[in-house]
Design a protein around this motif. Structure first.
Motif: not given
Length: 357
Positions: A123-145
């Motif tokens: 099984e494989t998985n991937g992830f990529q996310q952005f953060g600004y000033d210590g808070e979640d900002f944007l992320y990619l949902d790979l299942k939903e693309m």
């Protein structure tokens, strides 16, 4: 203003038995003159193997196995790519500050990306996310693309990137194929050191008879230890503060647990620190008093080296830990198209879409 050195993203991906990971952490900082504007750390199974900062402007190896297996072309390519990221990060921080209407003070902009696979199930998985000033900002949902933003200020970007089906398909291919190939390649490079097991050295430390007691475990590999306390033979979890997992310069790890206890309690009771790691149990009973107000040298060394990692990996109380975007597509040629060499600049970094406009 206090600078929070921690990466604040949703979802902690810890490496467990059978699972291997490749992660890259990028942190841009503005408003702090004595820190690099951009710091980059690459990890394989929690072991740092590359490092870059914008003060030195050079990507360098942090393990012998990557140094011995990649030549000058690899490091020149990595350096060029990370310098491109440096320019892009400066733009992203500025745009983020304007969107949040905070153009002064200390600010951070972070990206994390990577992949993992289970060598037992495939099984494989991937992830990529952005953060600004210590808070979640944007992320990619790979299942939903699709890109998802928990904050209003980034919804504009999420909507724009979600319309770019070509870029989304390239992301999907990278995480399911190219990233995994690089991870497997690095695992082969470092198979001897990545599979090693080193037990921790455990000490009970106290600055003075009236201060708290610190249980310090250091020099262990891999990560994944537990630290607990016993009082008179019974489990004790009151007034205990578990510290962050920190890297040592040699690639091993350290962690401390502090016990708040009065001199009277300490005199009339027997406290023991118990550290479990890779099936082994190590206990510490004798308290060593550390004269003066200085910290043990092992902790100091770990904290110094950890600054480079945590400022980038940002683990908010390890409290977070993980991924970023703009992967190192298995290289980028001069015209920006992917080729077969490990590089970063083709996904979001050198595209205007990576800028928060």
């Amino acid at each position: 203003m206090q600078l929070v050195v921690g990466l604040l993203f949703v979802g902690v991906h810890l490496v467990c038995a059978g699972t291997h990971s490749l992660r890259y952490f990028y942190t841009g900082v503005s408003g702090v003159s004595n820190l690099p504007e951009l710091t980059v750390v690459g990890l394989v199974d929690d072991q740092q193997f590359i490092y870059f900062d914008s003060n030195t402007n050079r990507t360098v190896p942090k393990t012998e196995w990557i140094k011995q297996n990649e030549g000058a072309d690899y490091w020149d390519s990595e350096t060029q790519t990370d310098n491109v990221y440096h320019q892009n990060f400066k733009i992203n921080i500025q745009v983020a500050k304007e969107r949040f209407n905070k153009t002064t003070g200390v600010h951070t902009f972070q990206q994390m990306y990577g992949c993992e696979f289970d060598d037992q199930t495939g099984e494989t998985n991937g992830f990529q996310q952005f953060g600004y000033d210590g808070e979640d900002f944007l992320y990619l949902d790979l299942k939903e693309m699709r890109w998802i933003s928990p904050v209003q200020q980034r919804i504009i970007t999420a909507q724009k990137w979600n319309k770019d089906t070509t870029l989304l398909e390239r992301d999907k291919h990278y995480f399911s194929s190219e990233c995994i190939e690089w991870l497997q390649k690095y695992l082969e490079y470092g198979k001897s050191s990545l599979k090693k097991t080193v037990s921790p050295q455990v000490s009970l430390l106290q600055r003075s008879s009236s201060s708290q007691v610190t249980c310090h475990a250091t020099g262990f590999y891999p990560s994944g230890e537990t630290i607990s306390w016993m009082k008179n033979g019974q489990d004790h979890d009151e007034d205990v503060d578990l510290g962050e997992l920190l890297p040592n310069e040699d690639g091993t790890f350290q962690r401390s647990s502090e016990l708040k206890v009065t001199p009277e309690e300490l005199k009339n009771n027997k406290f023991i620190c118990v550290v479990e790691h890779q099936g082994k149990t190590i206990t510490a009973k004798e308290i060593r008093t550390n004269p003066g107000d200085s910290l043990p040298i092992g902790i100091i060394i770990g904290v110094v080296s950890a600054v480079l990692l945590l400022i980038v990996t940002a683990v908010a109380g390890y409290k977070v830990y993980q991924k970023r975007t703009g992967f190192r597509p298995v290289n980028t040629s001069a015209d920006g198209s992917n080729s077969s060499t490990h590089s970063i600049d083709s996904v979001y970094s050198v595209h205007s879409d990576d800028q928060l406009i």
